[in-house]
Design an enzyme around this catalytic site. Sequence first.
Site, PDB file in Angstrom:
ATOM      1  N   LEU A  15       6.018  23.570  -5.381  1.00 56.32           N
ATOM      2  CA  LEU A  15       6.415  23.545  -4.212  1.00 56.32           C
ATOM      3  C   LEU A  15       6.344  22.164  -3.511  1.00 56.32           C
ATOM      4  O   LEU A  15       5.694  21.330  -3.852  1.00 56.32           O
ATOM      5  CB  LEU A  15       5.178  24.474  -3.516  1.00 56.32           C
ATOM      6  CG  LEU A  15       5.280  24.288  -1.939  1.00 56.32           C
ATOM      7  CD1 LEU A  15       6.173  25.115  -1.277  1.00 56.32           C
ATOM      8  CD2 LEU A  15       3.689  24.614  -1.769  1.00 56.32           C
ATOM      9  N   SER A  16       7.426  22.209  -2.528  1.00 63.61           N
ATOM     10  CA  SER A  16       7.568  20.873  -1.733  1.00 63.61           C
ATOM     11  C   SER A  16       7.809  19.597  -2.662  1.00 63.61           C
ATOM     12  O   SER A  16       8.807  19.661  -3.480  1.00 63.61           O
ATOM     13  CB  SER A  16       6.664  20.639  -0.828  1.00 63.61           C
ATOM     14  OG  SER A  16       6.832  19.703   0.128  1.00 63.61           O
ATOM     15  N   ALA A  17       6.846  18.666  -2.588  1.00 63.97           N
ATOM     16  CA  ALA A  17       6.899  17.363  -3.373  1.00 63.97           C
ATOM     17  C   ALA A  17       6.803  18.044  -4.922  1.00 63.97           C
ATOM     18  O   ALA A  17       7.424  17.316  -5.713  1.00 63.97           O
ATOM     19  CB  ALA A  17       5.761  16.649  -3.091  1.00 63.97           C
ATOM     20  N   ALA A  27      10.320  19.220  -5.610  1.00 66.68           N
ATOM     21  CA  ALA A  27      11.267  18.131  -6.094  1.00 66.68           C
ATOM     22  C   ALA A  27      10.902  17.228  -7.288  1.00 66.68           C
ATOM     23  O   ALA A  27      11.909  17.005  -7.949  1.00 66.68           O
ATOM     24  CB  ALA A  27      11.080  16.969  -4.865  1.00 66.68           C
ATOM     25  N   HIS A  80       7.777  25.911   6.017  1.00 60.74           N
ATOM     26  CA  HIS A  80       7.692  25.161   4.686  1.00 60.74           C
ATOM     27  C   HIS A  80       6.529  25.848   4.007  1.00 60.74           C
ATOM     28  O   HIS A  80       5.406  26.032   4.436  1.00 60.74           O
ATOM     29  CB  HIS A  80       7.345  23.922   5.108  1.00 60.74           C
ATOM     30  CG  HIS A  80       7.247  22.909   3.732  1.00 60.74           C
ATOM     31  ND1 HIS A  80       8.310  22.722   3.234  1.00 60.74           N
ATOM     32  CD2 HIS A  80       6.407  22.092   3.383  1.00 60.74           C
ATOM     33  CE1 HIS A  80       8.103  21.751   2.096  1.00 60.74           C
ATOM     34  NE2 HIS A  80       6.993  21.538   2.280  1.00 60.74           N
TER      35      HIS A  80
END
Length: 310
Positions: free
Chosen positions: A140-142, A145, A275
Site C-alpha cells: 500500500l502507498s509507499a 510503490a 488514500h
Amino acid sequence: MDGKLRVLVLSLVLLFAGTPPAGAAGIGEVTGFGSNPGNLKMFRYVPDGLSPGRPVVVALHGCTQDAAGYGANTGWVQLAQQARFTLVLPQQQTANNISKCFTWFDAVKTPQEALSLKQMVDRAVADSGADPARVHVTGLSAGGAMTAAMLALYPATFKSGAVVAGLPYGCATSQLTAFSCMNPGKNLTPRQWGDKVRAGGHPGPWPLVSIWHGTADYTVNSANLTELAEQWTDVHGTDAVADTRDTVAGFPHAVYRNSAGQAVVQTYSITGMGHGQPVDPGQCGTTAPYIVDVDLCAAGRTAQDWSLAD
C-alpha cells in the site's frame, strides 16, 4: 463484494472453521535473513502445520504503519491461515525514514531495501519449503510503490504483484521528485515507462500485475493507476487499451491481455475512495487508518486472482 469473491471467502471460512485464530501461530520476527543492506526488519506469519510447496506472499505496509498491523487489518493474515501460505511482513525502521515509508524514490536506497526484501523471500522459501514459482508481492502507498520496484528489480522472483495506491517504477529518484510523482503525477508514454523496467536487462517472462486506486486519492493521485497500467502493459508487449471492462462490487475493473489471451494487467478503480486499501469487514479485513471499508476486500480479491487457495 462480487459473487465469486464472496463464495471464495465464505468457502475458506467454512473449510477452516475449526482452525485456531490467526494469532495462535503468531506473527514472529525473523533475524539473520541475510546481509540486509536496507536495514529492514522481517516479520512472518506461517500457519500451523503448513505443507511444503505452498505459496509465499510479501505484504508491504504504507507510511506510518507497521508490519503486524498491516498484515492483520488488510486481511492478509486471515487469508494466509485460510488458504495456507507463508506471509512475509517486512517493516521499515524510523532510522531509515521517520514516517516508516519504504524508500521507493532513491537511486541508492531503493536497490538496498529491495535486496533486503529479496533476502526475506529467499529465507521464507527455504524455511517452509515453499514453491519458488508461487511468490507474490503486494503493498500500500509507499509499500505499493516498493511493490512496483520489486517487480522491476527482481522480476524472476515474483509470479505476480498487486500495487495499491502506488506509483510506477522509476517515477522518482529523489525525495524532491517523489512529491510531484505522487501528486499530480508524471505523464510519460507507455514506452518511456516500460523502458525504465527493461533497463534492468531481464528478458522475461514478466510478473502479472494488478493495480488498485481510489478515485478520490489526493495523496497519491489516481492518475498513477493509468501510468502504472501503461508501464506494465508495455513491458508485457501489449497495448494500454483494455480488452474487457466490467465491475467488481460495483467498481470499474479492466483487464489487459497479451496475444495469448492471458490477463497480464488488471486495474481496480475504487470510486470515491481516498488514500488507502479497500477492505470488507466481516468477510476480509478490518478498518484502520488508511484501511477503508468499501465492501470489497483488495486482499481477498487478489488472493482469488493469484489462485492462492489452489
